[in-house]
Write an enzyme that holds these catalytic residues in place. Structure first.
Site, short mmCIF file in Angstrom:
data_model
loop_
_atom_site.label_atom_id
_atom_site.label_comp_id
_atom_site.label_asym_id
_atom_site.label_seq_id
_atom_site.Cartn_x
_atom_site.Cartn_y
_atom_site.Cartn_z
N THR A 171 31.56 14.56 25.46
CA THR A 171 32.82 14.34 24.83
C THR A 171 34.03 15.40 25.02
OG1 THR A 171 32.06 15.74 22.85
CG2 THR A 171 31.72 13.43 22.72
N ASP A 172 33.90 16.50 25.50
CA ASP A 172 34.80 17.53 25.68
C ASP A 172 35.98 16.90 26.37
OD1 ASP A 172 33.59 19.05 23.86
OD2 ASP A 172 32.82 20.57 25.45
N GLN B 123 53.70 17.87 20.10
CA GLN B 123 52.65 18.41 19.66
C GLN B 123 52.14 17.68 18.26
OE1 GLN B 123 53.71 22.20 18.89
NE2 GLN B 123 54.12 23.11 20.63
N CYS B 124 52.67 16.77 17.77
CA CYS B 124 52.30 15.93 16.72
C CYS B 124 51.23 15.02 17.29
CB CYS B 124 53.24 15.24 15.89
SG CYS B 124 54.42 16.23 15.11
N ASP C 140 27.82 19.22 32.01
CA ASP C 140 28.67 19.42 30.96
C ASP C 140 30.16 18.73 31.15
OD1 ASP C 140 28.60 21.50 28.24
OD2 ASP C 140 30.47 20.75 28.81
N SER C 141 30.78 18.12 30.25
CA SER C 141 31.98 17.59 30.75
C SER C 141 33.03 18.40 30.89
CB SER C 141 32.31 16.50 30.04
OG SER C 141 32.86 16.99 28.76
N SER C 142 32.87 19.96 30.31
CA SER C 142 33.99 20.87 30.56
C SER C 142 34.00 21.29 31.90
CB SER C 142 33.25 22.02 29.96
OG SER C 142 32.92 21.74 28.64
N THR D 182 26.64 15.90 26.13
CA THR D 182 25.47 16.09 25.16
C THR D 182 24.43 14.89 24.91
OG1 THR D 182 27.09 17.37 23.98
CG2 THR D 182 25.13 16.59 22.68
N1 ASP Z 1 30.21 19.94 26.15
C1 ASP Z 1 29.66 18.72 25.82
C2 ASP Z 1 30.16 18.06 26.91
O1 ASP Z 1 31.39 17.72 26.98
C3 ASP Z 1 30.20 18.09 24.63
C4 ASP Z 1 29.49 16.88 24.24
O2 ASP Z 1 29.05 16.23 25.22
O3 ASP Z 1 29.53 16.38 22.95
O4 ASP Z 1 29.73 17.67 28.27
#
Ligand code: ASP
Length: 365
Positions: free
Chosen positions: A111-112, A300-301, A79-81, A35
């Site tokens: 961030t993902d 899972q906690c 996108d890090s996805s 992002t």
């Molecule tokens: N979908 C974005 C990514 O992980 C989200 C982000 O960067 O905050 O690339």
């Protein structure tokens, strides 16, 4: 990775008093996407990765830092996805190639999957003795309310921070986000909305960011590495999660544990490492372990550790041959399995390394 480099040298005082007599730190920025560098596609309205030039244009303040900076970027920022182990190898390769030329590295990342990349790199970069600071943002750098500018600048300052003897303050892979610097393999993305998007629930922050950057020296890895810096490129993706829930069916569990080719399973259990006491459940795990699959128990906690001896509901799992993941994050556990199977064909070696803390990823009481 694009070979073309942006180079921007800048001087200016950033308030680090131990800096005055020392040489200006050289930092390499590795831009992967996320992002932070995205812009809106006018046709779809969706955010898409854009190039590093755009990012620079939006942070003219970079030129005020008392750092020498250069950058490299992914040929096509993502996108890090879409991040995968090949990308990790690419990032690690850039760090290896430039290890002696720079004092620190800042990786700009979505961030993902940032916590996965941070964990993976922590295992891949053996005997790391320099800072690798990963950051990104929740809002694009061109947005008026962006958190990207502050995150980028703070990450760079941390990557360039040195002790009076000239050693870097941080010598590990860490995530800088909003108010905290966190150990990379202890971090988790907990919010898709808050600027404070990451937490490290089982390990204190490495630094707290306020008007100053307050390093938590007791928590940093300050010991000398055991050997020369080296990159372990092997990552074996024949691993998976099995996430328990009340009512999970026998057929589903059997199917998952019999997934063809799978070598390691991170089983996300209830509370202190518990699961159903049904004989079919324990038997399915036991059979998988006997077939040579390494099964790791992760809670899972988000806070606390697995303690499978505490309840009989956990005892069955541990008697079936499941390895305790202690207080590891699931991101650390799955990437550690990938790394260990990438480095060794021996199941016993993987199990014994799984029980050790390799680079601060878990607490063993
Ligand atoms: N979908 C974005 C990514 O992980 C989200 C982000 O960067 O905050 O690339």
């Amino acid at each position: 990775m694009k070979t073309s480099r942006h180079s921007f040298r800048k001087r200016g005082y950033i308030g680090n008093s131990c800096r005055s007599t020392q040489k200006t730190p050289k930092i390499l920025i590795i831009y992967t996407g996320g992002t932070i560098g995205m812009i809106e596609n006018p046709d779809t309205g969706a955010l898409e990765p854009f190039n590093f030039e755009h990012l620079l244009e939006n942070v003219p303040k970079l030129r005020l830092l008392d750092l020498e900076m250069e950058s490299v970027e992914f040929e096509n920022p993502i996108d890090s996805s879409s991040m995968n182990p090949q990308h990790w190898q690419e990032i690690a390769g850039v760090i290896e190639e430039n290890y002696d030329k720079y004092d620190g590295f800042v990786v700009l990342h979505g961030t993902d999957t940032m916590a996965y990349t941070a964990s993976a790199l922590s295992f891949m970069l053996e005997n790391l003795n320099k800072p690798v600071i990963i950051t990104g943002s929740q809002l694009p750098i061109g947005d008026v309310r962006t958190d990207g500018e502050e995150n980028l600048i703070t990450a760079l300052q941390i990557a360039g921070a040195t002790c009076p003897n000239g050693n870097p303050k941080i010598r590990e892979v860490a995530i800088l986000f909003e108010d905290f610097l966190l150990r990379g393999n202890r971090s988790t993305k907990h919010s898709s909305d808050n600027f404070a998007a990451f937490s490290s629930n089982n390990y204190p922050p490495l630094a707290e960011i306020g008007m100053g950057i307050h390093f938590n020296f007791d928590q940093l890895r300050l010991s000398e590495p055991k050997g020369e810096f080296k990159v372990n490129y092997g990552m074996d993706t024949n691993v998976m999660y099995v996430d328990l829930f009340p009512g999970i069916q026998e057929g589903v569990v059997r199917h998952l544990f019999n997934t063809p080719g799978i070598k390691g399973i991170v089983m996300k259990t209830f509370g202190a490492g518990n699961g159903p006491n049904d004989p079919w459940f324990i038997k399915t795990i036991q059979e998988a372990v006997e077939r040579g699959i390494v099964v790791v128990n992760i809670s899972q906690c988000s806070n606390g550790s697995v303690n499978p001896g505490l309840y009989s509901a956990g005892l069955g799992i541990s008697k079936a041959g499941v390895v305790s993941g202690h207080d590891m994050t699931s991101e650390a556990a799955i990437t550690k399995l990938m790394h260990l199977f990438g480095c060794s064909d021996s199941r016993d070696e993987v199990i014994s390394a799984m029980k050790e803390s390799i680079c601060g990823e878990m607490t063993i009481e």
